[in-house]
Enzyme design. Structure first.
Site, short mmCIF file in Angstrom:
data_model
loop_
_atom_site.label_atom_id
_atom_site.label_comp_id
_atom_site.label_asym_id
_atom_site.label_seq_id
_atom_site.Cartn_x
_atom_site.Cartn_y
_atom_site.Cartn_z
N GLY A 1 51.12 -1.64 -32.56
CA GLY A 1 50.44 -0.33 -32.14
C GLY A 1 48.93 -0.47 -32.28
CG PHE B 1 53.50 2.04 -39.98
CD1 PHE B 1 52.38 2.44 -39.34
CD2 PHE B 1 54.68 2.85 -39.34
CE1 PHE B 1 52.10 3.40 -38.45
CE2 PHE B 1 54.53 3.72 -38.02
CZ PHE B 1 53.29 3.93 -37.65
N PRO C 1 36.47 0.37 -29.82
CG PRO C 1 34.24 0.65 -29.29
CD PRO C 1 35.36 -0.14 -29.06
CE LYS C 2 40.72 5.97 -24.81
NZ LYS C 2 40.88 5.80 -23.41
NE ARG D 1 31.18 -8.28 -32.22
CZ ARG D 1 31.57 -9.35 -31.63
NH1 ARG D 1 32.13 -10.45 -32.32
NH2 ARG D 1 31.04 -9.39 -30.47
CE LYS E 1 33.42 -5.55 -44.15
NZ LYS E 1 32.59 -5.14 -45.43
N GLY E 2 38.85 -6.14 -40.66
CA GLY E 2 40.14 -5.48 -40.60
C GLY E 2 40.23 -4.20 -40.96
CD GLU F 1 47.18 -3.04 -43.99
OE1 GLU F 1 47.96 -2.29 -44.33
OE2 GLU F 1 47.59 -3.59 -42.78
CD GLN G 1 45.08 0.38 -36.45
OE1 GLN G 1 45.46 1.19 -37.35
NE2 GLN G 1 45.19 -0.92 -36.23
#
Lengths: 734, 327
Positions: free
Chosen positions: A465, A237, A628-629, A624, A697-698, A701, A634
């Site tokens: 992670g 983190f 998905p899992k 994008r 786009k990340g 966070e 996250q």
């Protein structure tokens, strides 16, 4: 080049390393046992400021199994060359272990005991007697006399004038407690010298630019003389974004004892041996007209830093500049020099802090004006980046709110505070926006295709992670036209191609784009080899039309015309193909950010001061979604982290001597399973091709940003009581 | 951790012999080993008593309950006799610690566990309990979680056990074997000691004595009981406040009331004033409020735990209502 079919990207696949992790087969830093390894345990300073006046290691050294006790008295001078470009804060002088008698914070390493067993080293460390000349430390951010570094400022328009003339003026001060990352895996380093070459197995989020460069700088040796290996990271983190003193100590102890040394920080030591999200005081004044158009915002922020390094939250300023279409904004950000160790980025750095203040303030304004909180946000939604006029590449925040409101049942809400009850519980709902800017850094990845038709992809990135192993495999598999099981992705070794820090949600965009580039190049190389090879069924075909599926090259309109990678390579007597994929971010004229609309429902037992988050929904515009899992994980993790920040997490310092009093997981509270009830994530379908070649786009966070204010706003709605301090605990609610 | 020797005994006689020569008993080890790692505890010899035959839960002749000292917390909580007779005990146990700890920790160890005071657990801090005469860092330190009742100028640490609060409410007796092999029993109110000027003395047992059982005396039936624990997170946290309540109501009148509080006292805090207020009255919201108003009598809050005074009263009030009903 014809587009490759996307079989793996976008599929809800399980982690490729999941089995290894749950069966104990994944080797984390401390799981490495080089031949002859011995153990090191750090002795921490028992005062918060002053100097060491005496140190007695006799009793420790007399213990069986003890090899050496190293202190500032017998440690060699270390070069500590500058290491610009790493995460060492510019303008500081980093903590130099065992180089002098000065104590800069409580818990600072003052000695290290090295012994043949961990138990002997622990015992020896407890026997080291240190005498100090102690001075009272200054550790309290709320002390107005604390010296601060030169402020960072920003201004557009005339915020003060606009504030003075605004129909509605509000002035609030929000406070956020210090938070620690508390990853499950403790920080650990195993160090071994072979002559003048150093190998470390380390928990790190930045193998090359963070750890390798720092160790080379500290010991004054060539970069090539340091090898850093970090195949698995058990959560970080942000705590792994710097090379902390214990890593240097492990390497130093190994050099001094001529033995490989393992050093694992205790849970307690991680509260001062690594960084933290700094405590913050955030004063926010805003001016608005009666229709909810915010004309002015004045931000005045203060966060903690150490006396020796000016750590500033780089992400604390941008949100106040781009979130709302406010013509007049001024910001002043100061860091206060305290006798503490240096903070570091923690998930959603800066943005999460600023979002708590700004999104709480907007909520307060919504009640002041009697405007629905979502509607108020929509009325202040900018069409272009208000800080520079740039267009947004994609900004679907309105859609996040529309979707979220529908799924959450927002319109069934009674807007009146303290109006909904369920037995002893007051029920409330709240929303907040999350934003995180899309960062991209240069990255490389080596892609190799072997004669057996399997591929190996390598990059010196990390996987703390999020599932880097899996997502990179997905990207490479589709670009190479291979099934997942034929592709292996490796990371975490400084011998691999360079990768940026694994943080700031930039790994998928950066490393992922390098992997894509390398795999695309390699596939095209293979296709060229085939179409130029008279013996290939694809001879003479238009290379631009050939696709690869399941390891077989063919033309789409005649699938029978083709051959496998194996056939192609064998016939050409090639052991394999290898390409170095690269990614260099392209500067364009867009503001690129990921967005979240966060909805929370809380139940508050106001008599007993209890808060329970009954359900949360996050709706994300993150470009994008590769996996998905993993993205779902996250988002859930981000919400859990945000629940912790909102209601539980608080590193408590005793300001009399600078001691952290809750440096353990029983007293520093993070959410447990029982605190987590119903969390749901929705990702808007879409991609942002102005961001990077993958269109991502990340999301690591942004999924935390906005969670705490959504909960805080829900607590207000439930109780009619506004708590302006995190975490919100019973004391404040009674 | 300081070096120590370890011996495992199989009879109480062996245990007592080892105890007499200075050995420290260890059963589940969930507190002791933790504190040894922090070098707060530095025993020279550990005597593992987990093999002793002290594991039964039996109904006593008069209808009370005897819980063997080595019964695991999880076992006691799940035991049907405990659950039906004294739900306050099983609830207190189930709200304690974590499943893993409850599977290891024993009833005897539970009532022997030491405080969570951060300064007690940090050997570089002043603590009269750990090091008599060194001072109390908590008194003017960070003391949000500390005691408001039973404190002294030398110690303000809370007793951490939930089960002990239920035992205190039910006026349990602790059975111990002396090194001479004789059994004696100590009333719970006398078993755990208030700090006074000797906070390092925590239990009224002598060196080498061995706890064999906790006995819950017979109570009139029907007895309704339950435990409420207030804390910041839902699980795996010590109590900010807690309340153990047991009521015997006959003919619409409260004939017997047993109430104790946790998280607020240096020992589990028996609320005799609250009990007296309830006896002979008819259950009502007004009664719960009036009785609970006495819960913090004598409280002496510290800088960071003032909120506990009101929270304690509200916790007791709520639990009286939960157990006694609202009418």
């Amino acid at each position: 080049m014809s587009p490759q079919p996307q079989a793996s990207v976008g599929a809800p696949l399980s982690r490729v390393d999941g089995r290894l992790k749950v069966t104990g087969g994944a080797d984390y830093a401390a799981d490495h046992h080089p031949e002859g390894v011995v153990h090191a345990v750090i002795v921490d300073s028992g005062i918060g400021r002053g100097r060491i006046s005496g140190i007695d290691t006799g009793a420790a050294e007399a213990q069986p199994g003890v090899i050496r006790v190293i202190t500032h008295r017998n440690a060699p001078t270390l070069p500590y060359r500058d290491n610009a470009g790493s995460n060492n804060p510019a303008g500081g002088r980093r903590l130099r272990v065992f180089q002098d008698d000065q104590i800069l914070f409580h818990g600072q390493p003052v000695a290290v005991a090295v012994a043949t067993t961990l138990e002997a080293a622990q015992h020896a460390a407890s026997l080291v007697k240190v005498v100090y000349d102690a001075q009272p430390p200054s550790t309290d951010l709320s002390d107005p006399d604390v010296p601060t570094n030169t402020p960072t400022t920003y201004a557009r328009g005339d915020a003060q004038a606009a504030l003075d003339s605004a129909a509605v003026r509000m002035e609030m001060t929000y406070r956020l407690a210090r938070n620690h990352h508390n990853p499950m895996e403790p920080h650990a380093t195993v160090a071994r010298w072979d002559g003048d070459r150093l190998t470390v197995w380390d928990k790190t989020q930045w193998v090359i630019g963070g750890t390798q460069t720092e160790l080379a700088a500290v010991f004054g040796i060539p970069l090539e003389s340091v090898r850093v290996i970090s195949p698995f990271v058990g959560g970080a983190f942000g705590s792994g974004l710097r090379t902390w003193p214990h890593t240097t100590i492990a390497a130093l102890a190994a050099r001094e004892t001529r033995r490989p040394v393992k050093l694992v920080l205790s849970r307690r030591q991680q509260y001062f041996g690594t960084g933290f999200r700094p405590a913050c005081e955030y004063q926010l004044s805003l001016g608005s007209d009666r229709s909810g158009r915010v004309s002015a915002m004045v931000h005045d922020m203060r966060t903690e830093t150490s006396t020796y390094e000016p750590f500033g939250e780089r992400g604390i300023l941008p949100l106040g500049q781009v979130l709302y279409d406010t013509p007049n904004v001024s910001q002043t950000y100061r860091t206060a020099r305290l006798d503490v160790n240096t903070p570091v980025a923690m998930r959603g750095p800066g943005f999460a802090t600023a979002a708590y203040a700004i999104e709480s303030a907007m909520d307060e304004l919504s009640y002041e004006l009697g405007i629905d909180p979502i509607e108020l946000r929509v009325r202040n939604e900018p069409e272009a980046d208000p800080s520079n006029g740039n267009a947004f590449s994609t900004r679907r925040l309105r859609e996040c709110y529309t979707t979220g409101a529908r799924e959450f049942g927002w319109d069934r809400r009674d807007p009146k505070p303290r109006a909904t009850r369920d037995g002893d519980w007051l029920i409330g709902t709240g929303v907040a926006t999350g934003v995180y800017h899309t960062l991209r850094n240069p990255a490389q990845a080596r892609v190799r295709l072997d004669a057996d038709g399997s591929a190996l992809v390598e990059s010196a990135t990390s996987d703390m992670g999020p599932g880097t192993y899996t997502s990179m495999t997905q990207v490479a598999a589709d670009a190479l036209g291979l099934p997942m099981r034929r592709v292996t992705f490796r990371l975490g070794d400084s011998l691999m191609p360079n990768a940026p820090l694994h943080g700031g949600s930039l790994t998928m965009a950066s490393v992922g784009s390098a992997v894509l580039n390398g795999a695309d190049q390699l596939r095209q190389q293979a296709i060229r080899l085939a179409v130029e090879d008279e013996r290939s069924p694809l001879y003479g075909a238009d290379a631009g039309t050939v696709v690869v599926r399941n390891g077989r090259l063919h033309v789409p309109d005649n699938p029978s015309r083709g051959e496998t990678y194996q056939q192609l390579l064998a016939r050409n007597d090639r052991a394999g193909l290898e390409v170095l994929g690269t990614y260099t971010p392209v500067q364009n004229r867009f503001t690129i950010e990921a967005y979240a609309a966060v909805f929370a429902e809380v139940a508050v037992d106001a008599r007993l001061g209890l808060v329970r988050v009954r359900r949360m929904l996050g709706v994300y515009d993150a470009g994008r979604i590769i996996s998905p899992k993993l993205a779902e994980s996250q988002a859930i993790g981000g919400m859990v982290g945000g629940i912790g920040q909102a209601l539980l997490e608080h590193t408590v310092t005793d300001h009399r001597d600078g001691r952290i009093v809750n440096a353990n997981l029983a007293d520093y509270l993070v959410p447990v399973n029982a605190d987590i009830i119903d969390l749901k994530a929705i990702y808007l379908q879409g991609e942002d091709m102005d961001a990077d070649p993958l269109g991502v786009k990340g999301l690591g966070e942004v999924v935390l940003v906005g969670v705490a204010p959504a909960i805080a706003n829900a607590v207000f709605h439930a109780t009619g009581h506004r708590v302006r301090e995190l975490p919100i605990t019973a004391d404040a609610l009674l | 951790m300081h070096p120590f020797s370890y011996t495992k005994v199989s009879t109480t006689r062996e245990a007592l012999n080892a105890g007499r020569s200075g050995g420290r008993y260890i059963a589940g080890g969930t507190t002791l080993v933790d504190l040894m790692r922090e070098t707060v505890e530095r025993p020279d010899t550990l005597v593992d008593i987990s093999g002793l035959p002290l594991r039964g839960i039996t109904v006593t002749g008069r209808g009370g309950l005897r819980i063997g000292a080595l019964v695991r917390m999880a076992e006691a909580a799940a035991d049907s006799k405990v659950r039906t007779t004294f739900p306050v005990i099983s609830q207190a146990l189930e709200l304690s610690a974590s499943a893993q700890l409850r599977n290891m920790a024993t009833i005897g160890g539970n009532i022997m566990q030491r405080t969570r005071c951060a300064y007690f657990r940090d050997v570089t801090a002043a603590c009269n309990k750990r090091e008599p005469g060194s001072g109390c860092a908590a008194l003017k330190g960070v003391n949000r979680t500390h005691a408001i009742l039973g404190t002294s100028g030398d110690c303000v640490a809370t007793h951490p056990s939930d089960a002990a609060v239920a035992f205190a409410a039910l006026e349990a007796r602790v059975h111990v074997l002396g090194s001479d092999g004789r059994e004696r029993s100590i009333g719970f109110a006398d078993f755990l000691l208030r700090p006074g000027s000797t906070p390092h003395r925590e239990q009224a047992i002598h060196r080498g004595e061995l706890i064999t059982a906790v006995e819950i005396p017979v109570h009139p039936r029907p007895l309704v009981s339950g435990y409420l624990k207030v804390r910041d997170r839902q699980s795996y946290e010590f109590a900010l406040t807690s309340a153990a309540v047991a009521l015997h109501v006959r003919g619409g009148v409260i004939r017997e009331a047993r109430v104790a509080a946790g998280g607020v006292g240096t020992v589990p805090w028996k609320l005799s004033a609250v009990e007296r207020h309830l006896i002979g009255e008819r259950p009502s919201e007004a009664l719960w409020t009036a009785a609970a108003a006495r819960a913090a009598d004598g409280a002496r809050p510290l800088e960071h735990n003032r909120f506990k005074v009101d929270l304690l009263k509200r916790t007791v009030e709520r639990q009286l209502r939960i157990v006694g009903g609202s009418r």
